[in-house]
Design a protein around this motif. Structure first.
Motif, PDB file in Angstrom:
ATOM      1  N   THR A  66       0.821  -1.210   0.000  1.00 12.87           N
ATOM      2  CA  THR A  66       0.000   0.000   0.000  1.00 12.87           C
ATOM      3  C   THR A  66       0.852   1.255   0.000  1.00 12.87           C
ATOM      4  OG1 THR A  66      -1.710  -1.156   1.257  1.00 12.87           O
ATOM      5  CG2 THR A  66      -1.832   1.227   1.219  1.00 12.87           C
ATOM      6  N   ASP A  67       0.455   2.218  -0.803  1.00 11.89           N
ATOM      7  CA  ASP A  67       1.043   3.559  -0.760  1.00 11.89           C
ATOM      8  C   ASP A  67      -0.066   4.543  -1.136  1.00 11.89           C
ATOM      9  OD1 ASP A  67       0.738   3.436  -3.518  1.00 11.89           O
ATOM     10  OD2 ASP A  67       2.847   3.055  -3.915  1.00 11.89           O
ATOM     11  N   ALA A  68       0.265   5.813  -1.235  1.00  9.39           N
ATOM     12  CA  ALA A  68      -0.755   6.830  -1.504  1.00  9.39           C
ATOM     13  C   ALA A  68      -1.454   6.587  -2.834  1.00  9.39           C
ATOM     14  CB  ALA A  68      -0.126   8.222  -1.495  1.00  9.39           C
ATOM     15  N   THR A  69      -0.688   6.194  -3.845  1.00  8.91           N
ATOM     16  CA  THR A  69      -1.272   5.974  -5.169  1.00  8.91           C
ATOM     17  C   THR A  69      -2.242   4.798  -5.163  1.00  8.91           C
ATOM     18  OG1 THR A  69       0.712   6.852  -6.253  1.00  8.91           O
ATOM     19  CG2 THR A  69      -0.747   5.487  -7.586  1.00  8.91           C
ATOM     20  N   ASN A  71      -3.781   3.567  -2.593  1.00  9.10           N
ATOM     21  CA  ASN A  71      -4.941   3.953  -1.791  1.00  9.10           C
ATOM     22  C   ASN A  71      -5.933   4.782  -2.615  1.00  9.10           C
ATOM     23  OD1 ASN A  71      -4.123   2.673   0.532  1.00  9.10           O
ATOM     24  ND2 ASN A  71      -3.068   4.452   1.371  1.00  9.10           N
ATOM     25  N   GLY A  72      -5.386   5.725  -3.380  1.00  7.41           N
ATOM     26  CA  GLY A  72      -6.240   6.558  -4.219  1.00  7.41           C
ATOM     27  C   GLY A  72      -7.004   5.736  -5.245  1.00  7.41           C
ATOM     28  N   ILE A  73      -6.320   4.770  -5.863  1.00  8.96           N
ATOM     29  CA  ILE A  73      -6.959   3.911  -6.862  1.00  8.96           C
ATOM     30  C   ILE A  73      -8.054   3.053  -6.224  1.00  8.96           C
ATOM     31  CG2 ILE A  73      -6.588   1.941  -8.398  1.00  8.96           C
ATOM     32  CD1 ILE A  73      -3.824   3.089  -9.030  1.00  8.96           C
ATOM     33  N   LEU A  74      -7.753   2.453  -5.073  1.00  9.56           N
ATOM     34  CA  LEU A  74      -8.704   1.550  -4.433  1.00  9.56           C
ATOM     35  C   LEU A  74      -9.895   2.289  -3.830  1.00  9.56           C
ATOM     36  CD1 LEU A  74      -6.335  -1.058  -2.735  1.00  9.56           C
ATOM     37  CD2 LEU A  74      -7.464  -1.164  -4.959  1.00  9.56           C
ATOM     38  N   ILE A  75      -9.640   3.439  -3.196  1.00 17.36           N
ATOM     39  CA  ILE A  75     -10.744   4.211  -2.613  1.00 17.36           C
ATOM     40  C   ILE A  75     -11.636   4.773  -3.716  1.00 17.36           C
ATOM     41  CG2 ILE A  75     -11.366   6.237  -1.234  1.00 17.36           C
ATOM     42  CD1 ILE A  75      -8.741   5.818   0.329  1.00 17.36           C
ATOM     43  N   GLY A  76     -10.998   5.369  -4.731  1.00 20.45           N
ATOM     44  CA  GLY A  76     -11.765   5.898  -5.859  1.00 20.45           C
ATOM     45  C   GLY A  76     -12.525   4.793  -6.580  1.00 20.45           C
ATOM     46  N   GLY A  77     -11.864   3.641  -6.765  1.00 23.34           N
ATOM     47  CA  GLY A  77     -12.513   2.509  -7.418  1.00 23.34           C
ATOM     48  C   GLY A  77     -13.697   1.986  -6.624  1.00 23.34           C
ATOM     49  N   THR A  78     -13.561   1.988  -5.301  1.00 25.61           N
ATOM     50  CA  THR A  78     -14.653   1.537  -4.438  1.00 25.61           C
ATOM     51  C   THR A  78     -15.850   2.482  -4.533  1.00 25.61           C
ATOM     52  OG1 THR A  78     -13.123   0.464  -2.894  1.00 25.61           O
ATOM     53  CG2 THR A  78     -15.323   1.027  -2.055  1.00 25.61           C
ATOM     54  N   MET A 109      -7.177  11.675  -7.904  1.00 22.22           N
ATOM     55  CA  MET A 109      -6.197  12.735  -8.155  1.00 22.22           C
ATOM     56  C   MET A 109      -5.643  13.334  -6.869  1.00 22.22           C
ATOM     57  SD  MET A 109      -7.715  14.725 -11.505  1.00 22.22           S
ATOM     58  CE  MET A 109      -9.364  14.938 -10.860  1.00 22.22           C
ATOM     59  N   VAL A 110      -6.506  13.489  -5.841  1.00 19.52           N
ATOM     60  CA  VAL A 110      -6.079  14.145  -4.599  1.00 19.52           C
ATOM     61  C   VAL A 110      -5.383  13.159  -3.662  1.00 19.52           C
ATOM     62  CG1 VAL A 110      -6.855  15.369  -2.532  1.00 19.52           C
ATOM     63  CG2 VAL A 110      -7.871  15.911  -4.761  1.00 19.52           C
ATOM     64  N   VAL A 111      -6.040  12.026  -3.401  1.00 23.77           N
ATOM     65  CA  VAL A 111      -5.463  11.029  -2.488  1.00 23.77           C
ATOM     66  C   VAL A 111      -4.328  10.272  -3.167  1.00 23.77           C
ATOM     67  CG1 VAL A 111      -5.931   8.954  -1.109  1.00 23.77           C
ATOM     68  CG2 VAL A 111      -7.654  10.780  -1.259  1.00 23.77           C
ATOM     69  N   GLY A 112      -4.573   9.823  -4.406  1.00 22.62           N
ATOM     70  CA  GLY A 112      -3.557   9.037  -5.107  1.00 22.62           C
ATOM     71  C   GLY A 112      -2.500   9.858  -5.803  1.00 22.62           C
ATOM     72  N   LYS A 113      -2.730  11.178  -5.874  1.00 23.53           N
ATOM     73  CA  LYS A 113      -1.783  12.080  -6.549  1.00 23.53           C
ATOM     74  C   LYS A 113      -1.489  11.618  -7.981  1.00 23.53           C
ATOM     75  CE  LYS A 113       0.451  13.724  -2.320  1.00 23.53           C
ATOM     76  NZ  LYS A 113      -0.551  13.125  -1.399  1.00 23.53           N
ATOM     77  N   VAL A 114      -2.522  11.135  -8.644  1.00 29.84           N
ATOM     78  CA  VAL A 114      -2.398  10.704 -10.035  1.00 29.84           C
ATOM     79  C   VAL A 114      -2.809  11.856 -10.937  1.00 29.84           C
ATOM     80  CG1 VAL A 114      -3.244   9.111 -11.795  1.00 29.84           C
ATOM     81  CG2 VAL A 114      -2.860   8.299  -9.473  1.00 29.84           C
ATOM     82  N   SER A 115      -1.902  12.297 -11.783  1.00 29.47           N
ATOM     83  CA  SER A 115      -2.216  13.395 -12.689  1.00 29.47           C
ATOM     84  C   SER A 115      -1.329  13.326 -13.919  1.00 29.47           C
ATOM     85  CB  SER A 115      -2.015  14.751 -11.993  1.00 29.47           C
ATOM     86  OG  SER A 115      -0.656  14.931 -11.650  1.00 29.47           O
ATOM     87  N   LEU A 116      -1.787  13.964 -14.970  1.00 23.92           N
ATOM     88  CA  LEU A 116      -1.020  14.023 -16.216  1.00 23.92           C
ATOM     89  C   LEU A 116      -0.345  15.388 -16.278  1.00 23.92           C
ATOM     90  CD1 LEU A 116      -0.386  12.549 -18.891  1.00 23.92           C
ATOM     91  CD2 LEU A 116      -2.354  13.708 -19.866  1.00 23.92           C
ATOM     92  N   ASP A 117       0.891  15.440 -15.828  1.00 20.78           N
ATOM     93  CA  ASP A 117       1.595  16.717 -15.735  1.00 20.78           C
ATOM     94  C   ASP A 117       2.286  17.119 -17.028  1.00 20.78           C
ATOM     95  OD1 ASP A 117       0.960  16.850 -12.960  1.00 20.78           O
ATOM     96  OD2 ASP A 117       2.578  15.443 -12.564  1.00 20.78           O
ATOM     97  N   VAL A 118       2.714  16.107 -17.792  1.00 17.18           N
ATOM     98  CA  VAL A 118       3.485  16.377 -19.003  1.00 17.18           C
ATOM     99  C   VAL A 118       2.958  15.514 -20.144  1.00 17.18           C
ATOM    100  CG1 VAL A 118       5.758  16.225 -20.085  1.00 17.18           C
ATOM    101  CG2 VAL A 118       5.568  17.021 -17.726  1.00 17.18           C
ATOM    102  N   ILE A 119       2.856  16.095 -21.317  1.00 16.09           N
ATOM    103  CA  ILE A 119       2.503  15.336 -22.517  1.00 16.09           C
ATOM    104  C   ILE A 119       3.709  15.314 -23.442  1.00 16.09           C
ATOM    105  CG2 ILE A 119       1.127  15.330 -24.625  1.00 16.09           C
ATOM    106  CD1 ILE A 119      -1.227  16.252 -23.094  1.00 16.09           C
TER     107      ILE A 119
END
Length: 370
Positions: A66-69, A71-78, A109-119
């Motif tokens: 488990t890590d922040a990412t 957690n974000g995926i699992l909580i958001g997915g739930t 995005m907030v809990v898991g800190k998943v974002s697309l910063d660069v293309i």
């Protein structure tokens, strides 16, 4: 042989849980509703996504740290799963479903800190998204989630396509040395495959919105997580992998916009509906499996040889575009490439008649019309 374990354990769990769900759903009378978009008949239960969700969550707890990412995926997915499950039972209004999807995306995005910063684009071009990265990431998550949900229209279609996409992502993750993405993709693919034993035509259970929305959400997260720091083109390969649901969704948006209908109005002009009219249920699902696998192979090929990958992609894209135009998937008036081909043919005929047959312009026009 860890990859085999990551596939077989969730597959077995899902295959064992699904029959139990069928019994529970029958007692609760949770059946799939029939509308303009559906092709099934009779009472078929629609909470098969519970088996996929439970198998995936349990295996994630066993095999992933488990890590922040995560957690974000699992909580958001739930959140997405529960929203879909409620919809399966009571038929939520579209605005409430969208609110749940937005909440799940924000958590990711907030809990898991998943974002697309660069293309990253070809020729070494890099675009820093800056403040709009939040908007782009949000739109990607919501878009892919709903795209997967929209293709859930034939027995085994959405689940099978998602399983193929996840296996391809797992293979690409090996090349990119991303063990976390490989493990997560295989666990979800295995969870889907166990459910597919009961969902292939003729299906005895559907995954429902709880399954389709959950799968779309997790795949959108994995695609962002897997390629955000890659040296390859950001989002290009995820878009390629998800070509079938993306093309179908964009086609639905354009079609309904041009015809003056609302986006959430069901119809039978989706890609799979058009194919089914000609090839039948089983063959249509098989064709879309093959198309998805081809796009996946092209994405993988691009990692090995960019030139060959681009060439294969170009050929596939032209074939898909010609199908869209000839089938009237968007509109009977939408045929840009066919119009170009027709224009070239017309010009060639004019030149041929002028040079070799020396006919008048009126005679040439009559020949073309014939």
């Amino acid at each position: 042989m860890d990859w085999l374990k990551y596939l077989l354990i969730p597959l077995t769990m899902s295959a064992l849980i699904t029959p139990i769900l069928k019994v529970i759903a029958v007692k609760l009378e949770i059946y799939a509703q029939m509308n303009e978009r559906t092709v099934h008949s009779g009472k078929i239960v629609r909470i098969g996504g519970v088996a996929i969700y439970v198998s995936f969550i349990v295996c994630m707890a066993c095999f992933m740290k488990t890590d922040a990412t995560i957690n974000g995926i699992l909580i958001g997915g739930t959140i997405m799963f529960l929203g879909g499950l409620i919809d399966d039972m009571v038929d939520l209004k579209p605005k409430y479903k969208l609110a749940i999807e937005c909440l799940a995306a924000i958590v990711l995005m907030v809990v898991g800190k998943v974002s697309l910063d660069v293309i990253r684009l070809p020729f070494g071009i890099t675009i820093d998204m800056g403040i709009i990265s939040f908007i782009v990431t949000f739109v990607w998550i919501i878009g892919i989630t709903n795209a997967v949900n929209l293709i859930d229209g034939l027995d085994g279609l959405s689940g099978g396509i998602c399983a193929i996409i996840l296996v391809v992502i797992a293979c690409m993750s090996v090349v990119e040395a991303r063990l976390d993405i490989e493990t997560m993709s295989l666990l979800l693919a295995g969870s889907i495959l166990g459910f597919l034993f009961y969902n292939l035509h003729p299906a005895s259970i559907f995954m429902g919105d709880c399954g389709a929305l959950f799968l779309g959400f997790i795949i959108s997260a994995i695609s962002l997580l897997g390629f955000k720091s890659s040296t390859i083109m950001t989002l290009a390969l995820p878009i390629l992998l998800l070509a079938v649901p993306i093309v179908d969704t964009l086609g639905a948006i354009l079609r309904r916009k041009l015809s003056g209908h609302k986006f959430n109005e069901a119809d039978k002009k989706h890609l799979h509906h058009l194919l089914m009219q000609r090839f039948g249920h089983r063959n249509t699902v098989l064709i879309l499996y093959i198309v998805t696998a081809l796009f996946g192979f092209t994405a993988y090929l691009y990692l090995v040889n960019k030139g060959t990958g681009f060439l294969v992609l170009f050929i596939i894209a032209i074939v898909v575009e010609l199908f869209i135009e000839t089938s009237g998937m968007i509109s009977k008036q939408f045929h840009p490439i066919l119009s170009i081909i027709k224009g070239i043919k017309k010009r060639c005929l004019q030149l041929y008649h002028m040079i070799y047959k020396k006919k008048s312009q009126k005679e040439i026009q009559n020949d073309i019309q014939k």
